[in-house]
Design a protein around this motif. Structure first.
Motif, short mmCIF file in Angstrom:
data_model
loop_
_atom_site.label_atom_id
_atom_site.label_comp_id
_atom_site.label_asym_id
_atom_site.label_seq_id
_atom_site.Cartn_x
_atom_site.Cartn_y
_atom_site.Cartn_z
N TYR A 1 -31.95 -44.14 -31.29
CA TYR A 1 -31.04 -44.59 -30.24
C TYR A 1 -29.75 -45.17 -30.81
CZ TYR A 1 -34.97 -44.05 -27.04
OH TYR A 1 -36.00 -43.52 -26.30
N GLU A 2 -29.87 -46.00 -31.82
CA GLU A 2 -28.68 -46.64 -32.38
C GLU A 2 -27.75 -45.60 -33.01
OE1 GLU A 2 -27.41 -50.45 -35.17
OE2 GLU A 2 -29.52 -49.85 -35.03
N GLN A 3 -28.31 -44.59 -33.61
CA GLN A 3 -27.48 -43.54 -34.22
C GLN A 3 -26.63 -42.86 -33.16
OE1 GLN A 3 -29.16 -39.57 -35.37
NE2 GLN A 3 -28.63 -40.25 -37.44
N LEU A 4 -27.23 -42.53 -32.02
CA LEU A 4 -26.46 -41.90 -30.94
C LEU A 4 -25.38 -42.83 -30.42
CD1 LEU A 4 -26.08 -39.58 -28.83
CD2 LEU A 4 -27.63 -40.89 -27.35
N ILE A 5 -25.75 -44.09 -30.17
CA ILE A 5 -24.81 -45.04 -29.58
C ILE A 5 -23.61 -45.26 -30.49
CG2 ILE A 5 -24.53 -47.47 -28.96
CD1 ILE A 5 -27.48 -47.33 -27.91
N ARG A 6 -23.82 -45.26 -31.80
CA ARG A 6 -22.74 -45.57 -32.75
C ARG A 6 -21.89 -44.36 -33.13
NH1 ARG A 6 -22.55 -50.53 -34.70
NH2 ARG A 6 -24.35 -51.93 -34.42
N ARG A 7 -22.23 -43.19 -32.63
CA ARG A 7 -21.44 -42.01 -32.96
C ARG A 7 -19.98 -42.17 -32.55
NH1 ARG A 7 -24.69 -36.55 -31.40
NH2 ARG A 7 -22.52 -35.96 -30.95
N ASP A 8 -19.07 -41.67 -33.35
CA ASP A 8 -17.64 -41.78 -33.06
C ASP A 8 -17.25 -40.99 -31.81
OD1 ASP A 8 -17.25 -43.41 -35.25
OD2 ASP A 8 -16.61 -41.77 -36.57
N ASP A 9 -17.99 -39.92 -31.51
CA ASP A 9 -17.62 -39.11 -30.34
C ASP A 9 -18.33 -39.56 -29.07
OD1 ASP A 9 -20.13 -38.30 -31.17
OD2 ASP A 9 -19.75 -36.15 -30.89
N VAL A 10 -19.06 -40.66 -29.12
CA VAL A 10 -19.67 -41.26 -27.94
C VAL A 10 -18.82 -42.46 -27.51
CG1 VAL A 10 -21.66 -42.56 -27.06
CG2 VAL A 10 -22.01 -40.48 -28.42
N ASP A 11 -18.22 -42.34 -26.34
CA ASP A 11 -17.39 -43.42 -25.79
C ASP A 11 -18.15 -44.31 -24.81
OD1 ASP A 11 -14.78 -42.48 -26.94
OD2 ASP A 11 -15.27 -40.73 -25.71
N ALA A 12 -19.19 -43.75 -24.20
CA ALA A 12 -19.98 -44.48 -23.21
C ALA A 12 -21.37 -43.86 -23.15
CB ALA A 12 -19.30 -44.40 -21.84
N VAL A 13 -22.32 -44.63 -22.61
CA VAL A 13 -23.69 -44.14 -22.55
C VAL A 13 -24.26 -44.30 -21.15
CG1 VAL A 13 -24.19 -44.54 -24.99
CG2 VAL A 13 -24.60 -46.38 -23.33
N ILE A 14 -25.17 -43.39 -20.83
CA ILE A 14 -26.00 -43.51 -19.63
C ILE A 14 -27.37 -43.93 -20.11
CG2 ILE A 14 -27.03 -42.32 -17.67
CD1 ILE A 14 -24.67 -40.34 -17.80
N VAL A 15 -27.80 -45.11 -19.72
CA VAL A 15 -29.09 -45.65 -20.18
C VAL A 15 -30.14 -45.39 -19.12
CG1 VAL A 15 -30.35 -47.72 -20.85
CG2 VAL A 15 -28.00 -47.38 -21.64
N THR A 16 -31.06 -44.46 -19.42
CA THR A 16 -32.17 -44.15 -18.53
C THR A 16 -33.50 -44.29 -19.28
OG1 THR A 16 -31.64 -41.82 -18.98
CG2 THR A 16 -31.00 -42.69 -16.83
N SER A 17 -33.54 -45.22 -20.21
CA SER A 17 -34.77 -45.53 -20.94
C SER A 17 -35.71 -46.34 -20.06
CB SER A 17 -34.43 -46.30 -22.21
OG SER A 17 -33.60 -47.42 -21.93
N TYR A 18 -36.94 -46.55 -20.51
CA TYR A 18 -37.87 -47.37 -19.73
C TYR A 18 -37.30 -48.78 -19.60
CZ TYR A 18 -39.69 -48.68 -24.39
OH TYR A 18 -39.82 -49.12 -25.68
N THR A 19 -37.66 -49.46 -18.52
CA THR A 19 -36.90 -50.63 -18.07
C THR A 19 -36.88 -51.77 -19.07
OG1 THR A 19 -37.53 -50.00 -15.82
CG2 THR A 19 -36.54 -52.17 -16.11
N SER A 20 -37.99 -52.03 -19.75
CA SER A 20 -38.01 -53.18 -20.66
C SER A 20 -37.14 -52.94 -21.89
CB SER A 20 -39.44 -53.52 -21.09
OG SER A 20 -39.99 -52.48 -21.88
#
Length: 360
Positions: free
Chosen positions: A60-79
């Protein structure tokens, strides 16, 4: 202006992740889906092949920190929401966050704090259902006077709740730690937000009954009903269930709202035809008025319109110009109404809202 690169964080609430991805694949101006992360490698790989050119990871952290990712849609389990939002905030990435905001008030407060660093928008679908937005416009025009009471109910079968599109078991949804609750929390948080949005009021107290009526070994509740007194004097009730025998009940919608005003009443059944009945006593609303939307405007358009509102907010539009955008604070307040209902059931007493700052 270049497109905003979007990463999808978790496929656990696949009911929302896949429609968002489908609209992004079909094309939403100013947005493009660049990757997905889920710890279930086979699922992530399959999803990526269909929606984002095969770009996936289990990190998850690798995706979030990518330079070409400006924003995320978080649909992981609630906790996991609070951890994922904090990762995004630390990386300077804005967040479109699935409901519920969290499983606990403590985690909800973490997310609200993170929203001071980046924009966090809650993905409350009801706020973007075209029929509901049309009805709210009519309410604001005085179609039924002042709203004074409401009842929102869903009858949903637990068999329609699955861990992923490839399974027929509830998985994390029936895990009291990862999901935080069952049939009352899962859909009920939509409806507590609905009443805050439609009535423009906050809850000041709640009484509730919650239990397992049909699926007694599920591990979480399959039924809950709670009545709230709002700070403007309105009284509203939320009934949210997973205990229906099948998806559709006879002659009715599994999901409906009844709203009463000082000058009329409204019935909302977005999964049934006609979707809406408005009955007033004053012209031009005197008598019964019906409308029924078709095609994607009946339901699916809510995903498109959520994405558009998120894009516009991220790109600098003011909240006051984006009618109805639900913030992290809205997510906290909707969850607080649910947590208060659980407390009322457990104690057998009316619970005052808001809850204390020490509430976990």
């Amino acid at each position: 202006m270049t497109d905003l690169g979007i990463g999808i964080v978790g496929l656990h609430n696949h009911y929302h992740a896949y429609p968002f991805a489908d609209y992004l694949r079909r094309g939403v101006d100013g947005l493009r889906l660049v990757g997905v992360a889920d710890e279930r490698a086979d699922l992530a790989k399959e999803f990526a092949a269909q929606y984002c050119d095969g770009d996936w990871t289990t990190d998850y952290e690798q995706l979030i920190r990518r330079d070409d990712v400006d924003a995320v849609i978080v649909t992981s389990y609630t906790s996991a929401h609070a951890d994922h939002v904090e990762l995004a905030a630390a990386a300077g990435k804005h967040v479109l966050l699935d409901k519920p905001i969290a499983t606990t008030m403590a985690d909800a407060r973490r997310i609200v704090a993170a929203s001071g660093q980046v924009k966090v928008m809650m993905a409350y679908l009801l706020r973007y259902l075209p029929a509901y937005r049309k009805v709210l416009d009519q309410v604001r025009q005085g179609a039924v006077g002042d709203l004074v009471s409401g009842f929102y109910s869903i009858r949903f079968p637990v068999g329609a709740i699955t861990d992923s599109p490839n399974t027929d078991t509830q998985g994390w949804y029936a895990d009291p730690v990862r999901g935080g609750g069952g049939g009352f929390l899962d859909h009920g948080v939509h409806f507590t937000d609905f009443f805050r949005w439609f009535f423009g009021q906050d809850a000041v107290s709640v009484t509730a009954h919650i239990g397992s009526l049909t699926y007694k070994d599920l591990g979480v509740e399959d039924y809950g009903i709670a009545t709230y007194t709002m700070d403007g004097g309105a009284i509203v009730t939320v009934e949210s269930t997973w205990h229906a025998p099948d998806y559709f009940g006879p002659l009715s919608s599994p999901d409906h709202a009844s709203l009463s005003g000082t000058r009329g009443e409204i019935e909302l059944h977005y999964q049934k035809s006609p979707q809406v009945e408005v009955q007033g006593v004053d012209d031009p609303w005197k008598g019964r008025h019906y409308f029924d939307l078709v095609g994607e405007e009946r339901y699916e358009a809510c995903y498109r319109d959520l994405l558009v509102a998120f894009r516009d907010w991220v790109n600098g539009a003011e909240l006051r110009d984006l009618d109805g955008v639900p913030t992290a604070e809205d997510g906290l307040k909707a969850l607080e109404m649910i947590i208060g209902a659980y407390e009322s059931h457990e104690t057998g007493r009316r619970v005052s809202l808001p809850l204390g700052e020490d509430t976990k």
